[in-house]
Write a protein that holds these residues in place. Structure first.
Motif, PDB file in Angstrom:
ATOM      1  N   PHE A  94       0.844  -1.185   0.000  1.00 10.57           N
ATOM      2  CA  PHE A  94       0.000   0.000   0.000  1.00 10.57           C
ATOM      3  C   PHE A  94       0.884   1.243   0.000  1.00 10.57           C
ATOM      4  CE2 PHE A  94      -2.884  -2.594   3.046  1.00 10.57           C
ATOM      5  CZ  PHE A  94      -3.293  -3.399   2.003  1.00 10.57           C
ATOM      6  N   GLY A  95       0.380   2.332  -0.544  1.00 10.87           N
ATOM      7  CA  GLY A  95       1.121   3.586  -0.511  1.00 10.87           C
ATOM      8  C   GLY A  95       0.202   4.782  -0.573  1.00 10.87           C
ATOM      9  N   LEU A  96       0.738   5.901  -0.168  1.00  5.17           N
ATOM     10  CA  LEU A  96       0.102   7.203  -0.312  1.00  5.17           C
ATOM     11  C   LEU A  96       1.125   8.089  -1.002  1.00  5.17           C
ATOM     12  CD1 LEU A  96      -2.699   8.236   0.566  1.00  5.17           C
ATOM     13  CD2 LEU A  96      -1.589   9.331   2.516  1.00  5.17           C
ATOM     14  N   VAL A  97       0.756   8.669  -2.164  1.00  9.22           N
ATOM     15  CA  VAL A  97       1.731   9.280  -3.062  1.00  9.22           C
ATOM     16  C   VAL A  97       1.242  10.663  -3.475  1.00  9.22           C
ATOM     17  CG1 VAL A  97       2.960   8.996  -5.262  1.00  9.22           C
ATOM     18  CG2 VAL A  97       2.354   6.982  -3.893  1.00  9.22           C
ATOM     19  N   ASP A  98       2.172  11.643  -3.536  1.00  4.50           N
ATOM     20  CA  ASP A  98       1.768  12.992  -3.920  1.00  4.50           C
ATOM     21  C   ASP A  98       1.913  13.202  -5.427  1.00  4.50           C
ATOM     22  OD1 ASP A  98       4.442  13.611  -4.525  1.00  4.50           O
ATOM     23  OD2 ASP A  98       4.776  14.768  -2.695  1.00  4.50           O
ATOM     24  N   LEU A  99       1.667  14.437  -5.875  1.00  5.07           N
ATOM     25  CA  LEU A  99       1.642  14.728  -7.309  1.00  5.07           C
ATOM     26  C   LEU A  99       3.013  14.625  -7.963  1.00  5.07           C
ATOM     27  CD1 LEU A  99      -0.842  17.757  -7.532  1.00  5.07           C
ATOM     28  CD2 LEU A  99      -1.280  15.359  -8.094  1.00  5.07           C
ATOM     29  N   ARG A 100       4.071  14.620  -7.192  1.00  7.51           N
ATOM     30  CA  ARG A 100       5.420  14.440  -7.752  1.00  7.51           C
ATOM     31  C   ARG A 100       5.882  12.992  -7.665  1.00  7.51           C
ATOM     32  NH1 ARG A 100       8.268  18.170  -9.903  1.00  7.51           N
ATOM     33  NH2 ARG A 100       7.689  20.358  -9.686  1.00  7.51           N
ATOM     34  N   GLY A 101       4.988  12.092  -7.327  1.00  7.80           N
ATOM     35  CA  GLY A 101       5.371  10.691  -7.250  1.00  7.80           C
ATOM     36  C   GLY A 101       6.136  10.341  -5.997  1.00  7.80           C
ATOM     37  N   GLN A 102       6.163  11.236  -5.007  1.00  7.37           N
ATOM     38  CA  GLN A 102       6.856  10.957  -3.763  1.00  7.37           C
ATOM     39  C   GLN A 102       5.963  10.118  -2.855  1.00  7.37           C
ATOM     40  OE1 GLN A 102      10.147  11.920  -3.126  1.00  7.37           O
ATOM     41  NE2 GLN A 102       9.966  12.411  -5.312  1.00  7.37           N
ATOM     42  N   VAL A 103       6.513   9.008  -2.357  1.00  5.40           N
ATOM     43  CA  VAL A 103       5.753   8.118  -1.496  1.00  5.40           C
ATOM     44  C   VAL A 103       5.793   8.662  -0.071  1.00  5.40           C
ATOM     45  CG1 VAL A 103       5.551   5.769  -0.623  1.00  5.40           C
ATOM     46  CG2 VAL A 103       6.242   6.165  -2.999  1.00  5.40           C
ATOM     47  N   LEU A 104       4.626   9.032   0.439  1.00  3.94           N
ATOM     48  CA  LEU A 104       4.517   9.648   1.756  1.00  3.94           C
ATOM     49  C   LEU A 104       4.364   8.612   2.857  1.00  3.94           C
ATOM     50  CD1 LEU A 104       1.997  12.471   0.751  1.00  3.94           C
ATOM     51  CD2 LEU A 104       4.507  12.569   0.736  1.00  3.94           C
ATOM     52  N   ALA A 105       3.785   7.471   2.539  1.00  2.53           N
ATOM     53  CA  ALA A 105       3.606   6.388   3.507  1.00  2.53           C
ATOM     54  C   ALA A 105       3.442   5.099   2.730  1.00  2.53           C
ATOM     55  CB  ALA A 105       2.378   6.641   4.388  1.00  2.53           C
ATOM     56  N   ARG A 106       3.868   3.996   3.309  1.00  5.69           N
ATOM     57  CA  ARG A 106       3.681   2.701   2.654  1.00  5.69           C
ATOM     58  C   ARG A 106       3.649   1.595   3.700  1.00  5.69           C
ATOM     59  NH1 ARG A 106       9.382   0.761  -0.033  1.00  5.69           N
ATOM     60  NH2 ARG A 106      10.770   2.145   1.126  1.00  5.69           N
ATOM     61  N   ARG A 107       3.061   0.481   3.298  1.00  5.92           N
ATOM     62  CA  ARG A 107       2.932  -0.660   4.202  1.00  5.92           C
ATOM     63  C   ARG A 107       2.771  -1.924   3.362  1.00  5.92           C
ATOM     64  NH1 ARG A 107      -1.516   0.222   8.482  1.00  5.92           N
ATOM     65  NH2 ARG A 107       0.163   1.526   9.307  1.00  5.92           N
ATOM     66  N   ALA A 108       3.263  -3.022   3.882  1.00  2.00           N
ATOM     67  CA  ALA A 108       3.115  -4.318   3.205  1.00  2.00           C
ATOM     68  C   ALA A 108       2.033  -5.142   3.887  1.00  2.00           C
ATOM     69  CB  ALA A 108       4.434  -5.074   3.222  1.00  2.00           C
ATOM     70  N   LEU A 109       1.308  -5.905   3.081  1.00  2.00           N
ATOM     71  CA  LEU A 109       0.313  -6.849   3.587  1.00  2.00           C
ATOM     72  C   LEU A 109       0.695  -8.241   3.098  1.00  2.00           C
ATOM     73  CD1 LEU A 109      -2.445  -7.640   4.873  1.00  2.00           C
ATOM     74  CD2 LEU A 109      -3.464  -7.211   2.612  1.00  2.00           C
ATOM     75  N   PRO A 110       1.288  -9.082   3.957  1.00  2.00           N
ATOM     76  CA  PRO A 110       1.601 -10.456   3.534  1.00  2.00           C
ATOM     77  C   PRO A 110       0.317 -11.208   3.209  1.00  2.00           C
ATOM     78  CG  PRO A 110       2.780  -9.859   5.550  1.00  2.00           C
ATOM     79  CD  PRO A 110       1.767  -8.785   5.313  1.00  2.00           C
ATOM     80  N   HIS A 111       0.384 -12.069   2.189  1.00  2.00           N
ATOM     81  CA  HIS A 111      -0.778 -12.833   1.766  1.00  2.00           C
ATOM     82  C   HIS A 111      -0.875 -14.189   2.439  1.00  2.00           C
ATOM     83  CE1 HIS A 111      -0.993 -10.512  -2.337  1.00  2.00           C
ATOM     84  NE2 HIS A 111      -1.293  -9.774  -1.302  1.00  2.00           N
ATOM     85  N   HIS A 112       0.006 -14.474   3.368  1.00  2.00           N
ATOM     86  CA  HIS A 112       0.025 -15.794   4.006  1.00  2.00           C
ATOM     87  C   HIS A 112      -1.348 -16.108   4.609  1.00  2.00           C
ATOM     88  CE1 HIS A 112       1.581 -19.306   6.046  1.00  2.00           C
ATOM     89  NE2 HIS A 112       1.095 -18.862   7.186  1.00  2.00           N
ATOM     90  N   GLY A 113      -1.913 -17.239   4.185  1.00  2.00           N
ATOM     91  CA  GLY A 113      -3.188 -17.672   4.718  1.00  2.00           C
ATOM     92  C   GLY A 113      -4.399 -17.067   4.043  1.00  2.00           C
ATOM     93  N   LEU A 114      -4.202 -16.154   3.090  1.00  3.20           N
ATOM     94  CA  LEU A 114      -5.323 -15.526   2.404  1.00  3.20           C
ATOM     95  C   LEU A 114      -5.660 -16.295   1.124  1.00  3.20           C
ATOM     96  CD1 LEU A 114      -4.363 -11.743   2.780  1.00  3.20           C
ATOM     97  CD2 LEU A 114      -5.973 -13.064   4.168  1.00  3.20           C
ATOM     98  N   ASP A 115      -6.939 -16.524   0.901  1.00  4.12           N
ATOM     99  CA  ASP A 115      -7.410 -17.243  -0.277  1.00  4.12           C
ATOM    100  C   ASP A 115      -7.373 -16.303  -1.480  1.00  4.12           C
ATOM    101  OD1 ASP A 115      -8.738 -18.639  -2.239  1.00  4.12           O
ATOM    102  OD2 ASP A 115     -10.532 -19.037  -1.044  1.00  4.12           O
ATOM    103  N   PRO A 116      -6.675 -16.674  -2.577  1.00  5.49           N
ATOM    104  CA  PRO A 116      -6.649 -15.796  -3.755  1.00  5.49           C
ATOM    105  C   PRO A 116      -8.042 -15.428  -4.257  1.00  5.49           C
ATOM    106  CG  PRO A 116      -5.000 -17.515  -3.979  1.00  5.49           C
ATOM    107  CD  PRO A 116      -5.817 -17.860  -2.759  1.00  5.49           C
ATOM    108  N   ALA A 117      -9.030 -16.310  -4.060  1.00  4.90           N
ATOM    109  CA  ALA A 117     -10.381 -16.022  -4.553  1.00  4.90           C
ATOM    110  C   ALA A 117     -10.994 -14.830  -3.844  1.00  4.90           C
ATOM    111  CB  ALA A 117     -11.264 -17.254  -4.389  1.00  4.90           C
ATOM    112  N   THR A 118     -10.684 -14.656  -2.553  1.00  2.79           N
ATOM    113  CA  THR A 118     -11.250 -13.540  -1.776  1.00  2.79           C
ATOM    114  C   THR A 118     -10.189 -12.501  -1.414  1.00  2.79           C
ATOM    115  OG1 THR A 118     -10.937 -14.805   0.277  1.00  2.79           O
ATOM    116  CG2 THR A 118     -13.075 -14.987  -0.831  1.00  2.79           C
ATOM    117  N   LEU A 119      -9.025 -12.603  -2.045  1.00  2.00           N
ATOM    118  CA  LEU A 119      -7.933 -11.686  -1.729  1.00  2.00           C
ATOM    119  C   LEU A 119      -8.307 -10.217  -1.922  1.00  2.00           C
ATOM    120  CD1 LEU A 119      -4.977 -11.361  -0.871  1.00  2.00           C
ATOM    121  CD2 LEU A 119      -4.318 -11.711  -3.260  1.00  2.00           C
ATOM    122  N   PRO A 120      -9.004  -9.822  -3.006  1.00  4.43           N
ATOM    123  CA  PRO A 120      -9.332  -8.399  -3.165  1.00  4.43           C
ATOM    124  C   PRO A 120     -10.125  -7.820  -2.001  1.00  4.43           C
ATOM    125  CG  PRO A 120      -9.646  -9.552  -5.233  1.00  4.43           C
ATOM    126  CD  PRO A 120      -9.405 -10.599  -4.201  1.00  4.43           C
TER     127      PRO A 120
END
Length: 389
Positions: A94-120
């Motif tokens: 995930f990220g939050l990005v300004d108009l110059r493409g600068q990443v203001l915040a970011r975070r990772a979400l591991p998919h371990h244990g998540l079903d690809p069918a309901t991943l979205p």
């Protein structure tokens, strides 16, 4: 309609001029965008009103003076931001990005244990929590999303993603419904290429090839500021590009295919087989090399050489001004990028010319994925500022 089209083109020209040259006074914009001072004045007034531009304090400290600098509105209170989502195989970013493409915040979400069918749905819940946590009241333009595989951006559809088992999935609509935001979706290789054209090295606007090496391996080609999609948006599938010298078996029945030889999946499995890391993670392998494990370093250098040999084929075919490689070890350590360059130079068929293409990593470095995903939404904005405002 013609007038609206001309106004949109003029607004885009002004916005891109400020992106490239800002902060810049109004009087400095006409020479670099080819518009008359009157046209620039009209467009800057509209862009200021929409919140895409802002005035900075002039030499005298006040606003509204003839030489007052204009810049993209990246202000901490009123500057618009874009949510960004990259969906990988082991994790999403995930990220939050300004108009110059600068990443203001970011975070990772591991998919371990998540079903690809309901991943979205799981991604949308966690992304909403992320956006709420970093909500400072700045206007949120929407969500730019990118992932591997065959993606049709105009439809917002994932046509095929082998690793996640998705077929004809209306992912943009799913995410938009769950988040209540406008969503634009594209393939991540095209997204990185678009980010390099918009925010990266100026030569990328002439021509570039981007090679993405992760669990999914794909590529993109851009010329004169436009990323090629091809019929059905199917361009960029290089999973089965032959790597010179590789005899690695591929599920397709052949040997030496790029994805089977150099993907994160293949590299991680080999690292586990050799006992270098306890689980198939390229990040752990890079960490092991950084702490002095010679086996990890050898494996990463071997991958870099294979990537370089594949890159040489792309250089021979496209001869771009810039070849951008998104591959984890070379993003983090210059030595692996040099390995890629040397292998490409040794493999390339054409004799090097004085203007030989340069092999580089993405300008955003480790923030490449959220920056690229945000560009899926920001690139259309810079082409037609009225589209999203």
């Amino acid at each position: 309609m013609a007038g609206d089209s001309r106004a949109s083109a003029n607004a885009a020209a002004v916005l891109r001029a400020v992106l490239e040259h800002g902060p810049v006074a109004r009087s400095g914009i006409p020479p670099v965008c080819g518009l008359s001072p009157a046209a620039v004045s009209r467009q800057t007034t509209g862009l200021l009103r929409s919140g895409l531009l802002r005035e900075l304090p002039g030499p005298g400290g006040g606003l509204g003076r003839p030489l007052v600098p204009l810049d993209l509105n990246t202000g901490p209170v009123s500057g618009p931001v874009t949510a960004a989502l990259h969906i990988g195989v082991p994790a999403s970013t995930f990220g939050l990005v300004d108009l110059r493409g600068q990443v203001l915040a970011r975070r990772a979400l591991p998919h371990h244990g998540l079903d690809p069918a309901t991943l979205p749905q799981a991604i949308a819940r966690q992304l909403r929590a992320f956006l709420d946590e970093y909500d400072t009241g700045r206007p949120l333009l929407g969500l730019g999303a990118a992932l591997g595989g065959w993606v049709r951006p105009d439809e917002g559809t994932v046509v095929r993603h082998e690793a996640l088992g998705w077929r004809d999935r209306p992912l943009a609509a799913e995410l938009s419904d769950a988040l209540g935001l406008p969503v634009r979706l594209d393939n991540h290789a095209r997204a990185v290429a678009a980010a390099e054209i918009l925010f990266g090295h100026p030569d990328a606007r002439r021509s570039l090839v981007h090679l993405f090496v992760g669990n999914v391996v794909d590529a993109a080609f851009g010329i004169e500021g436009t990323v090629h999609q091809g019929p059905g948006a199917a361009a960029g599938d290089v999973a089965h590009l032959p790597v010179p010298g590789s005899r690695t078996p591929c599920p397709c029945g052949r040997t030496g295919c790029l994805q089977a030889t150099a993907s994160d999946t293949a590299l991680g499995a080999e690292a586990v087989r050799l006992g270098i890391v306890p689980e198939p993670s390229v990040s752990l392998l890079v960490d092991a090399a950084a702490t002095g494990d010679p086996r990890a370093d050898r494996l990463l250098r071997e991958r870099a050489r294979n990537v370089g040999r594949a890159a040489a084929l792309l250089l021979d075919v496209f001869n771009p001004a810039v070849l951008v490689i998104a591959e984890l070890s070379s993003l983090l350590h210059e030595g692996y990028l040099e390995e890629i360059r040397e292998a490409a130079a040794a493999t390339k068929n054409a004799a090097p010319a004085p203007s030989a293409p340069r092999i580089v990593t993405p300008h955003a470095g480790p923030a490449v994925l959220p920056c690229a995903a945000a560009t899926v939404l920001l690139d259309p904005l810079f082409r037609d500022p009225a589209r999203l405002t």
